[in-house]
Every structure is written in C-alpha cells, then in structure tokens.
Design an enzyme around this catalytic site. Structure first.
Site, mmCIF file in Angstrom:
data_model
loop_
_atom_site.group_PDB
_atom_site.id
_atom_site.type_symbol
_atom_site.label_atom_id
_atom_site.label_comp_id
_atom_site.label_asym_id
_atom_site.label_seq_id
_atom_site.Cartn_x
_atom_site.Cartn_y
_atom_site.Cartn_z
ATOM 1 N N LYS A 45 0.904 -1.272 0.000
ATOM 2 C CA LYS A 45 0.133 0.022 0.003
ATOM 3 C C LYS A 45 0.880 1.298 -0.091
ATOM 4 O O LYS A 45 2.193 1.261 0.244
ATOM 5 C CB LYS A 45 -1.047 0.088 1.308
ATOM 6 C CG LYS A 45 -2.032 -1.020 1.232
ATOM 7 C CD LYS A 45 -2.863 -1.339 0.003
ATOM 8 C CE LYS A 45 -4.147 -2.109 -0.086
ATOM 9 N NZ LYS A 45 -4.092 -3.368 -0.006
HETATM 10 C C1 LIG Z 1 -5.472 -4.103 0.636
HETATM 11 C C2 LIG Z 1 -6.704 -3.981 0.832
HETATM 12 C C3 LIG Z 1 -7.619 -4.398 1.791
HETATM 13 C C4 LIG Z 1 -7.030 -5.209 2.959
HETATM 14 O O1 LIG Z 1 -6.126 -4.697 3.422
HETATM 15 P P1 LIG Z 1 -4.978 -5.947 4.060
HETATM 16 O O2 LIG Z 1 -4.110 -5.054 5.161
HETATM 17 O O3 LIG Z 1 -4.036 -6.385 3.267
HETATM 18 O O4 LIG Z 1 -5.665 -6.881 5.024
HETATM 19 C C5 LIG Z 1 -8.956 -4.198 1.962
HETATM 20 N N1 LIG Z 1 -9.520 -3.241 0.786
HETATM 21 C C6 LIG Z 1 -8.859 -2.951 -0.363
HETATM 22 C C7 LIG Z 1 -9.519 -2.016 -1.619
HETATM 23 C C8 LIG Z 1 -7.311 -3.294 -0.347
HETATM 24 O O5 LIG Z 1 -6.769 -2.805 -1.589
#
Ligand SMILES: *Cc1c(COP(=O)(O)O)cnc(C)c1O
Length: 398
Positions: free
Chosen positions: A186
């Site tokens: 992210k």
């Molecule tokens: C990455 C992501 C998540 C979940 O995040 P994690 O930290 O990997 O559990 C939820 N929604 C979206 C749109 C994402 O891209």
C-alpha cells in the site's frame, strides 16, 4: 504506490526506539517502555493527516473493515452493499461478522454505480461500502445522500486511496467510518497494519475496545480492566506502528511524486484517441497511486496487456483476468467454499451470486488497464515508459 520503495533511516530509527526498550506491545508495560508509544503516536499523526477526530490502528486493512462494521453495530443477517471491483478483503471482512455482502456494479469511475446502489437497497441493508479503488473515489456526495435518506452507515474502504481528496477533504474522512490498509504494497506501509478513522465518539470507543478483546483501557492494570462487551484481537504491534510512523511522514512527498509521474504518462497516452480515462467524480482528486484507462474493447485490452509484459512494462494490471480483484474469478465466493458452516442467511445471500451476471462491470473492467505508479522510477524512466506504452497501444488499437 508502494511505500516499501521508500524504506530508510527514518523507519530504522523509529523501529530502533522500540527495539531498545523491548516493549513490542502497544498497551501497558509503563515502567519498561520509557514513554515510547509508537501506536499512539501514529494514531495522532493519522488524525492530523486525515483531519479526523479519531484514528484506531489495527492489525490489517481487512481487520479495519471488520472492526468498522462491528463498531457501527453491523452483524448477522445485515446486508452490506459493496462493489464488484475491489480486493477479496471487502467481502471477507463482511462475512467474518455474519453479515451478507451484496455485490453491485461499478461504472466508469471504477467504483459503485449510484443508480445500482439505490436499486440494491432492501429492508436488511445496513451499510454501503464504496471502495476507492486504485487511488480514486466513488461519488461520495450522492452516497451520503442515499445513506441519510435510508438511515444507512457509510463506510469508506480507502485502503488504496490514502492521500486522495473529495470536496477538499481526505478520503476516508467523509463517511461515518473510513478504513485504511498499511500492508506491504500500500501507499504507506507498516509491513502489516490498518486503521479506521472516524469523527464519531462511540465508533472510536467501540473500535478501541473491540480490537483488544473488549478491554475498556481504563486504569493501568490490564488484569483489572473491564470488558463491557465481547471483542477480538486485532491489535497492531509497536514494531509495525513504528514503521508506519516514519512512513506517514513521507505521505506528502509520496503523493507529489505519484502525481508527477502519473501526469507524464497520462499526457502521452491522452494523445491516442482510442484511450479514455476513468472518470473522477466532481470535487474529487485522485491520490495518483495508479493511472487507469480504457481501450475500445476487451480483445484489444488483452493484446495490449500482453504486449506491455513482452516490452518489460511491469505493474500494469488487466483486472478482468485477475483472480483477486474482480468478481468474475471469485468462484470461492459464488460457490461458497467455506472451511466451516456459514449461517443460513449468509448461504442464501451468496447463492444469489451463482447465476448473477454483471455485464456493466464487465464492460468497464474488461477494457481497463490499471498501471501502478512507482516511486523508485526516475523521471527519464517514466518518460521512456510512457512512449513505450503508447507504442504498444498504437500497434493493437489503431
Ligand atoms: C489491501 C486492501 C484491503 C485489505 O488490506 P490488508 O491490510 O491486506 O488486509 C482491503 N481493501 C482494499 C481495497 C485493499 O486494496
């Protein structure tokens, strides 16, 4: 987007503060921790950055969505409206609470279609969860109105859009609750981690207790704390929070760099008449984490995607053929492949997916290419990349 591209002395310093004391837990141990509270500090930094009253860190973005729903009192048998284009985490988080994900078509914003949302509302609907995919947002003004009219909770999944804004306000701060992920890919990362943000006092209190076994966090003896309601463990560790603290301070720099590289590529591609771009709702500004565009049809899109790969243009995704982000490949959901029995209400809700088609979503996702904007590129590399991309597109689309 990926924050892991910028890992340096700042992250090491914050981590080292924690390693020096050995207190890896965010709560308690006052006499050992030498007043080092990385999770608290990161929560304050998020509150400032995202212009909200409260932030609550948790162990992942998926946990953030579950905690958000639970904090708003959403659970067994309740319906939550979500888009067909997102990461699997969206429905996982809903199912974990025994609630029912209601999948709704997207439009050319690559997020929830407003008309289709209105049509999907039933007496069991409790929340609408737009997902601000690839750095841009749903029409939040319209969704706010719908939620108000129907007394629904608006939960923004802003996991992929930190740094974007709508009506001048940070994404995640506009609905009742916003959710963020700080996983390794992210925009800013903790390694693993997530956060919910809200201006609602009660939701914050609920999230604080729920994510730590129901602990009410009063006094300074954990064993003596009360448990006003049931909870789980979705805590973040001090080590993860320490990394996030260094990363969040980089956010402005990250968004500026993303914008610069996004703009270079977009300017080149926009000279090709066959290329159109995702639309951004009026009042919105993307985080520039990805550049998303449409080609005339799915065959051309597949060919261009292949040609990108052959030309070493990495990190461009054709989500139509991707197993994780688009409903077309979510057979484990539509065929209800659960390790454990699910409630009758959930099974009934999911069965409807088996024969449902989403031709409008197919129309957009089938023709969409989504290109990650990387922070480790140089400006020359971006310019060369843009020309290379344009060549591939021209070969297959003109
Ligand atoms: C990455 C992501 C998540 C979940 O995040 P994690 O930290 O990997 O559990 C939820 N929604 C979206 C749109 C994402 O891209």
């Amino acid at each position: 987007m990926p924050g892991f591209e910028l890992f340096g002395n700042e992250e090491r310093k914050e981590l080292n503060d924690v390693i020096e004391t050995g207190v890896l837990m965010r709560y308690g141990f006052e006499n050992m921790r030498q007043n080092i509270w990385k999770a608290r500090e990161l929560e304050q930094a998020l509150e400032q950055t995202l212009q909200v009253k409260h932030a609550q860190l948790v162990s992942s973005g998926t946990a953030a969505v579950s905690v958000a729903l639970a904090s708003a009192g959403i659970g067994a048998g309740d319906e939550v409206i979500m888009p067909t284009f997102t990461f699997v985490a969206s429905f996982e988080a809903i199912l974990m609470l025994g609630a029912i994900p209601i999948l709704v078509d997207i439009d050319d914003t690559l997020t929830l279609d407003i008309k289709k949302v209105e049509n999907a509302i039933t007496n069991n609907t409790k929340a609408i969860m737009p997902v601000h995919m690839c750095g841009s947002m749903a029409n939040l003004g319209a969704l706010k109105d719908i939620c108000k009219k129907n007394q629904l909770t608006l939960i923004e999944d802003a996991c992929q859009a930190i740094g974007g804004t709508y009506d001048g306000k940070p994404l995640g701060s506009i609905g009742d609750i916003g959710c963020f992920s700080f996983d390794f890919v992210k925009t800013i990362t903790c390694g693993e981690g997530g956060a919910i943000v809200t201006n609602n006092e009660l939701y914050k209190l609920n999230a604080d207790h729920f994510s730590d076994h129901g602990h009410d966090h009063s006094g300074n003896d954990r064993g003596k704390e009360l448990h006003p309601f049931l909870g789980y463990n979705f805590r973040i560790s001090e080590l993860h929070a320490a990394v996030g603290l260094a990363q969040v301070r980089r956010l402005k720099e990250v968004i500026a760099l993303q914008k610069k590289y996004y703009t270079i590529i977009r300017d080149v591609l926009s000279k090709i008449p066959q290329v159109t771009f995702r639309s951004v709702p009026v009042g919105g500004e993307e985080s520039y984490a990805f550049l998303n565009f449409f080609l005339p049809n799915i065959e051309m899109t597949r060919q261009v995607s292949k040609s990108f790969k052959e030309s070493n243009i990495d990190a461009c995704f054709h989500y139509y053929d991707n197993n994780w982000h688009y409903i077309r490949k979510w057979q484990h959901l539509s065929e209800i492949k659960s390790l454990y029995p699910l409630s009758q209400e959930v099974v009934k809700g999911l069965r409807q997916l088996k024969n449902k088609t989403f031709s409008q979503s197919d129309h957009y996702i089938g023709r969409n290419l989504s290109c990650l904007i990387k922070l480790s590129w140089t400006e020359q590399e971006v310019q060369a990349r843009a020309l290379n991309m344009a060549n591939c597109i021209k070969i297959h689309c003109i």
